[in-house]
Design an enzyme around this catalytic site. Structure first.
Site, mmCIF file in Angstrom:
data_model
loop_
_atom_site.group_PDB
_atom_site.id
_atom_site.type_symbol
_atom_site.label_atom_id
_atom_site.label_comp_id
_atom_site.label_asym_id
_atom_site.label_seq_id
_atom_site.Cartn_x
_atom_site.Cartn_y
_atom_site.Cartn_z
ATOM 1 C CD GLU A 135 -0.878 0.803 3.613
ATOM 2 O OE1 GLU A 135 -1.305 1.932 3.323
ATOM 3 O OE2 GLU A 135 -0.975 0.297 4.741
ATOM 4 C CE LYS A 193 -2.081 2.177 11.342
ATOM 5 N NZ LYS A 193 -3.199 1.631 10.637
#
Ligand code: PSU
Ligand code: MN
Length: 314
Positions: free
Chosen positions: A24, A158
């Site tokens: 990405e 995360k």
């Protein structure tokens, strides 16, 4: 005319059936500061190549959905300040207006799928934010995993997120969350989120087979492989907890919302850890690139329509 543009090395690898790993670009434009972002992007590509697969970094450049960037494109993207952050909702608009944007996990999965790339390496996926019961902030990455058949290798969601809520949503959506080589769910900068992962696998070959088996069963969607950060690079959960709380507090005070939340928190944690979070972030992306390359190699050795003969006509 194709809706996307393949770089020459990626086109050759795909045509020859060689392993390819999608990468990405939001992590480059919005996830890390210059110049470490460029250094990271180059090292990830080299790592994928060193482990026997072709890297395909994905971004929209002047309206073109580029799958595979050359070094000049990678450098320009790393330096640009104006790139948009593109998720599923934004991709077509950015292309129609001829603009430049970086793809998140969701948009990168869409592009990878179009090109026939089945494995994708990133740092951490988006998820359910803390306080989502008030803000409704749930990343489009989760929904994408439910509908787009790409195996995404990350280091967990995360730790800035609400990890239990993120796991609940993934379960509801039917996304397999596979912890690699350990029972615990990893939490990005730390190896252990304090939660048990729903699934555990230790063998890249079996992960590749499971990906194809989903398709053979007629199930849409991908798999999420969570790969713990190498022990020598981790920042312990207890050490990070107050820093994450402080960063979240600061985001609230400054009225940060929407797409800006994740980049703001990553930058604030970088400041509060005096750069240690960035070092760990780079190390975990490199580890994910290695594992993704191994899965892609196994995938390319499998017949494309594994077990398709067992599938009932729809
Ligand atoms: N992983 C990183 N750094 C990042 C991201 C992932 O190590 O910056 C990006 C990914 O592109 C992911 C996005 O899709 O953050 C999630 O953003 P949001 O929470 O706004 O959906
Ligand atoms: Mn969000």
């Amino acid at each position: 005319m194709s809706v996307f543009t393949l770089s020459a090395p990626v086109a050759e690898a795909l045509a020859a059936g060689r392993p390819v790993v999608a990468l990405e670009s939001t992590i480059i434009t919005h996830g890390m500061p210059w110049p470490q972002n460029l250094e990271m992007a180059r090292r990830v590509e080299t790592t994928v190549r060193d482990h026997g697969a072709e890297p395909a970094t994905i971004a929209v450049i002047d309206g073109n959905l580029c799958i595979g960037l050359d070094d000049a494109q990678l450098e320009a993207l790393a330096q640009t300040r104006g790139a948009a952050k593109l998720s599923r909702a934004d991709l077509a608009v950015c292309m129609a207006e001829g603009r430049t944007g970086a793809t998140t996990v969701a948009a990168t999965m869409i592009a990878a799928r179009l090109a026939g790339i089945e494995v994708f390496a990133t740092g951490g996926i988006g998820g359910v934010h803390r306080g989502a019961e008030q803000s409704f902030d749930v990343s489009a990455d989760l929904q994408e995993l439910a509908q787009t058949a790409v195996t995404v290798v990350c280091a967990g969601a995360k730790a800035i997120l609400d990890l239990s809520k993120t796991m609940e949503v993934l379960e509801t959506l039917g996304v397999p969350v596979i912890s690699y080589g350990q029972d615990a769910l990893p939490a990005f900068w730390s190896r252990d989120a304090g939660l048990r992962a729903p699934l555990r696998m230790d063998d890249p070959g079996a992960i590749a087979r499971a990906h194809r088996m989903r398709a053979a069963l007629g199930l849409p969607g991908g798999q999420l492989v969570t790969n713990p950060i190498p022990a020598e690079d981790e920042i312990g959960r207890d050490q990070l907890a107050p820093i994450i709380a402080r960063a979240g507090e600061d985001a609230r005070l400054h009225g940060i919302h929407g797409k800006a939340v994740t980049p703001y928190l990553l930058q604030r944690i970088f400041e509060l850890t005096e750069g240690r979070s960035l070092k760990a972030n780079i190390a975990l992306v490199l580890a994910n690139a290695r594992l993704a390359a191994a899965i892609a190699r196994e995938m390319s050795a499998l017949p494309k329509n594994l077990a398709a003969r067992d599938r009932a006509p729809l």
